[in-house]
Write a protein that holds these residues in place. Structure first.
Motif, PDB file in Angstrom:
ATOM      1  N   UNK A  53       0.805  -1.223   0.000  1.00 54.81           N
ATOM      2  CA  UNK A  53       0.000   0.000   0.000  1.00 54.81           C
ATOM      3  C   UNK A  53       0.839   1.273   0.000  1.00 54.81           C
ATOM      4  N   UNK A  54       1.908   1.298   0.784  1.00 51.30           N
ATOM      5  CA  UNK A  54       2.764   2.483   0.832  1.00 51.30           C
ATOM      6  C   UNK A  54       3.423   2.748  -0.519  1.00 51.30           C
ATOM      7  N   UNK A  55       3.760   1.682  -1.251  1.00 52.47           N
ATOM      8  CA  UNK A  55       4.403   1.850  -2.557  1.00 52.47           C
ATOM      9  C   UNK A  55       3.470   2.538  -3.548  1.00 52.47           C
ATOM     10  N   UNK A  56       2.157   2.359  -3.379  1.00 56.32           N
ATOM     11  CA  UNK A  56       1.195   3.009  -4.266  1.00 56.32           C
ATOM     12  C   UNK A  56       1.225   4.529  -4.113  1.00 56.32           C
ATOM     13  N   UNK A 109      -2.585   7.354 -14.019  1.00 54.71           N
ATOM     14  CA  UNK A 109      -1.484   6.629 -13.388  1.00 54.71           C
ATOM     15  C   UNK A 109      -1.971   5.840 -12.179  1.00 54.71           C
ATOM     16  N   UNK A 110      -2.793   6.471 -11.345  1.00 51.05           N
ATOM     17  CA  UNK A 110      -3.285   5.813 -10.136  1.00 51.05           C
ATOM     18  C   UNK A 110      -4.212   4.649 -10.466  1.00 51.05           C
ATOM     19  N   UNK A 111      -5.067   4.824 -11.457  1.00 55.66           N
ATOM     20  CA  UNK A 111      -5.971   3.740 -11.855  1.00 55.66           C
ATOM     21  C   UNK A 111      -5.178   2.526 -12.334  1.00 55.66           C
ATOM     22  N   UNK A 112      -4.143   2.776 -13.133  1.00 51.24           N
ATOM     23  CA  UNK A 112      -3.321   1.670 -13.633  1.00 51.24           C
ATOM     24  C   UNK A 112      -2.566   1.001 -12.490  1.00 51.24           C
ATOM     25  N   UNK A 113      -1.932   1.797 -11.628  1.00 47.58           N
ATOM     26  CA  UNK A 113      -1.109   1.247 -10.551  1.00 47.58           C
ATOM     27  C   UNK A 113      -1.948   0.468  -9.544  1.00 47.58           C
ATOM     28  N   UNK A 114      -3.084   1.025  -9.135  1.00 46.50           N
ATOM     29  CA  UNK A 114      -3.931   0.337  -8.158  1.00 46.50           C
ATOM     30  C   UNK A 114      -4.537  -0.919  -8.767  1.00 46.50           C
ATOM     31  N   UNK A 115      -5.014  -0.818 -10.001  1.00 47.59           N
ATOM     32  CA  UNK A 115      -5.568  -1.997 -10.665  1.00 47.59           C
ATOM     33  C   UNK A 115      -4.547  -3.104 -10.808  1.00 47.59           C
ATOM     34  N   UNK A 117      -1.788  -3.517  -8.937  1.00 46.89           N
ATOM     35  CA  UNK A 117      -1.404  -4.031  -7.620  1.00 46.89           C
ATOM     36  C   UNK A 117      -2.463  -4.972  -7.049  1.00 46.89           C
ATOM     37  N   UNK A 118      -3.731  -4.618  -7.225  1.00 47.94           N
ATOM     38  CA  UNK A 118      -4.816  -5.394  -6.612  1.00 47.94           C
ATOM     39  C   UNK A 118      -5.159  -6.629  -7.437  1.00 47.94           C
ATOM     40  N   UNK A 119      -5.319  -6.460  -8.738  1.00 49.48           N
ATOM     41  CA  UNK A 119      -5.835  -7.557  -9.553  1.00 49.48           C
ATOM     42  C   UNK A 119      -4.761  -8.408 -10.229  1.00 49.48           C
ATOM     43  N   UNK A 120      -3.553  -7.892 -10.333  1.00 43.94           N
ATOM     44  CA  UNK A 120      -2.474  -8.679 -10.929  1.00 43.94           C
ATOM     45  C   UNK A 120      -1.507  -9.173  -9.862  1.00 43.94           C
ATOM     46  N   UNK A 121      -1.072  -8.259  -8.983  1.00 45.01           N
ATOM     47  CA  UNK A 121      -0.103  -8.642  -7.954  1.00 45.01           C
ATOM     48  C   UNK A 121      -0.763  -9.264  -6.733  1.00 45.01           C
ATOM     49  N   UNK A 122      -2.071  -9.170  -6.632  1.00 45.75           N
ATOM     50  CA  UNK A 122      -2.778  -9.816  -5.532  1.00 45.75           C
ATOM     51  C   UNK A 122      -2.744  -9.070  -4.218  1.00 45.75           C
ATOM     52  N   UNK A 123      -2.547  -7.770  -4.243  1.00 44.04           N
ATOM     53  CA  UNK A 123      -2.555  -6.982  -3.018  1.00 44.04           C
ATOM     54  C   UNK A 123      -3.976  -6.951  -2.455  1.00 44.04           C
TER      55      UNK A 123
END
Length: 244
Positions: A53-56, A109-115, A117-123
């Motif tokens: 989360x902090x990396x986002x 940028x935020x939409x891509x990064x959060x998407x 992190x959550x849906x690909x990296x499994x955060x």
């Protein structure tokens, strides 16, 4: 300040970015790639769930700081800013136009990064993902406004990079990524309370850990927003037409 001139500056900046594929890649893809790399490095452990989360907030803040400060510096060195200032355009129009342009980029940028992190990296986060997007956008805006302010004091791109150890690295170290802020020595904890990135990281950590922390997250974001506004005002005051 004139709304039409501000919008014209925003459109000009977005047009310049659109014709620079390397800048687009740096702005939109690099934060997600770095988050993916961190997820890969710590696969099989719980470390990514803690620092993810902090990396986002950290990566968009750093990237937007560098891009904005260097871009503004080049406008001044190339004489573009001086030519614009001979027209009926105020400093506030220029600064707000830049902030709005990079703010729009920050949303994407935020939409891509959060998407990613959550849906690909499994955060996994306990709160709503839209709060992660909101905090990431505000954090990118913070990097943008700080970059606009810092660019007034640099003469070369190398000098912009030299501001990183002074203005960015301390915020990363004291932001609560490596150790909770309440466990820091009292002096360092007090200093961290006055650093905007600390509040951004705190907001992201609260979204990740507590589903009922919306009001607390918005409170942290309000503090970050005041810092960003202060940097906009300072950037308008210190903006120079040329780099000599």
């Amino acid at each position: 300040m004139n709304g039409r001139r501000t919008i014209a500056t925003t459109v000009r900046v977005l047009t310049q970015v659109r014709h620079d594929p390397r800048t687009i890649a740096l702005l939109l893809l690099v934060p997600s790639l770095l988050i993916g790399l961190m997820s890969w490095i710590f696969s099989g452990t719980s470390v990514f769930e803690v620092v993810g989360p902090a990396l986002l907030g950290l990566f968009p803040f750093t990237v937007m700081f560098l891009i904005t400060s260097i871009t503004t510096l080049r406008e001044r060195r190339g004489g573009t800013l001086e030519r614009l200032m001979t027209m009926p355009m105020g400093r506030a129009d220029f600064i707000l136009g830049y902030a709005l342009a990079f703010g729009l980029i920050a949303v994407v940028q935020a939409l891509i990064a959060v998407g990613y992190a959550v849906w690909v990296c499994g955060l996994t986060v306990a709160g709503d993902p839209w709060l992660l997007v909101l905090v990431a956008v505000v954090n990118a805006l913070l990097g943008t406004t700080l970059g606009l302010f810092v660019s007034a004091f640099a003469r070369t791109e190398f000098q912009v990079v030299q501001f990183m150890p002074a203005l960015v690295f301390p915020q990363i170290l004291l932001g609560g990524i490596f150790i909770p802020r309440d466990r820091m020595p009292d002096v360092l904890r007090i200093i961290s309370d006055w650093l905007p990135l600390s509040h951004s990281i705190a907001a992201l950590q609260k979204v990740a850990a507590d589903a009922n922390s919306t009001s607390e997250v918005l409170g942290e974001l309000a503090i970050v927003g005041w810092f960003a506004l202060a940097f906009v005002v300072l950037a308008s005051i210190t903006l120079r037409r040329q780099t000599r």
